[in-house]
Design a protein around this motif. Structure first.
Motif, PDB file in Angstrom:
ATOM      1  N   UNK A 150       0.835  -1.204   0.000  1.00 12.78           N
ATOM      2  CA  UNK A 150       0.000   0.000   0.000  1.00 12.78           C
ATOM      3  C   UNK A 150       0.872   1.257   0.000  1.00 12.78           C
ATOM      4  N   UNK A 151       1.994   1.200   0.705  1.00 16.06           N
ATOM      5  CA  UNK A 151       2.918   2.344   0.728  1.00 16.06           C
ATOM      6  C   UNK A 151       3.472   2.588  -0.670  1.00 16.06           C
ATOM      7  N   UNK A 152       3.849   1.515  -1.390  1.00 16.89           N
ATOM      8  CA  UNK A 152       4.373   1.676  -2.751  1.00 16.89           C
ATOM      9  C   UNK A 152       3.291   2.189  -3.699  1.00 16.89           C
ATOM     10  N   UNK A 153       2.068   1.720  -3.542  1.00 12.37           N
ATOM     11  CA  UNK A 153       0.964   2.215  -4.373  1.00 12.37           C
ATOM     12  C   UNK A 153       0.733   3.704  -4.120  1.00 12.37           C
ATOM     13  N   UNK A 154       0.752   4.116  -2.859  1.00  4.34           N
ATOM     14  CA  UNK A 154       0.589   5.536  -2.519  1.00  4.34           C
ATOM     15  C   UNK A 154       1.750   6.353  -3.084  1.00  4.34           C
ATOM     16  N   UNK A 155       2.959   5.806  -3.009  1.00  2.00           N
ATOM     17  CA  UNK A 155       4.132   6.488  -3.562  1.00  2.00           C
ATOM     18  C   UNK A 155       3.921   6.747  -5.051  1.00  2.00           C
ATOM     19  N   UNK A 187       9.066  14.661   3.801  1.00  2.00           N
ATOM     20  CA  UNK A 187      10.216  14.268   2.996  1.00  2.00           C
ATOM     21  C   UNK A 187       9.759  13.703   1.652  1.00  2.00           C
ATOM     22  N   UNK A 188       8.695  12.912   1.666  1.00  2.07           N
ATOM     23  CA  UNK A 188       8.154  12.391   0.408  1.00  2.07           C
ATOM     24  C   UNK A 188       7.620  13.528  -0.460  1.00  2.07           C
ATOM     25  N   UNK A 189       6.988  14.516   0.147  1.00  4.70           N
ATOM     26  CA  UNK A 189       6.488  15.659  -0.612  1.00  4.70           C
ATOM     27  C   UNK A 189       7.639  16.362  -1.323  1.00  4.70           C
ATOM     28  N   UNK A 190       8.748  16.576  -0.607  1.00  7.27           N
ATOM     29  CA  UNK A 190       9.922  17.216  -1.214  1.00  7.27           C
ATOM     30  C   UNK A 190      10.498  16.352  -2.338  1.00  7.27           C
ATOM     31  N   UNK A 191      10.479  15.039  -2.157  1.00  7.29           N
ATOM     32  CA  UNK A 191      10.977  14.138  -3.198  1.00  7.29           C
ATOM     33  C   UNK A 191      10.108  14.255  -4.449  1.00  7.29           C
ATOM     34  N   UNK A 192       8.777  14.290  -4.279  1.00  9.94           N
ATOM     35  CA  UNK A 192       7.872  14.415  -5.425  1.00  9.94           C
ATOM     36  C   UNK A 192       8.038  15.763  -6.115  1.00  9.94           C
TER      37      UNK A 192
END
Length: 147
Positions: A37-42, A77-82
């Protein structure tokens, strides 16, 4: 005596079986499902879903971050990566589990926004600890020099 022996046998079967998800389903949680689910959300770039999948007190360790604590800091951190890689995508190559630990090998790919759209492809290995349907710990490994 019979009851104690049955408990020991049940626990042994749960801990020693190689059947994927057996121990997890015994406790009502499937750690691999949580990580998938984490990978799908990513791949949807769904920061809110990622934040919800990490426990409130989760810890993330990686070569770029000595230690991030808390799901909101991890989500940021994920937001910054995106933002940096607008088309970021993770492709799982292998995923396996043992108890509440999930081991995932995957490749992050995409184009760097600030580097003229340079294409990157980074092989990554992550070890997740899942508790109660949430990622409690994430130890991620990759070579920072990968082109």
């Amino acid at each position: 005596m019979k009851t104690a022996m049955m408990i020991v046998l049940a626990c042994s079967a749960c801990c020693m079986t190689n059947t994927p998800g057996f121990a997890a389903s015994y406790h009502g949680v499937d750690p691999v499902k949580t990580v998938r689910q984490k990978f799908e959300a990513f791949n949807r770039h769904d920061v809110a879903a990622i934040e919800g999948l990490y426990a409130a007190d989760a810890v993330l360790r990686s070569p770029d971050y000595p230690e991030l604590a808390g799901n909101s800091q991890i989500a940021d951190t994920y937001k910054r990566l995106f933002d940096a890689i607008p088309d970021a995508n993770d492709a799982i190559e292998n995923i396996d589990s043992s108890g509440n630990r999930v081991y995932a090998q995957f490749v992050l790919s995409g184009h760097l926004k600030g580097a003229g759209g340079k294409f990157i492809k980074v092989p990554i290995m992550s070890v997740y600890t899942v508790s109660g349907g949430h990622i409690a710990a994430d130890s991620t490994y990759y070579d920072r020099k990968t082109p």
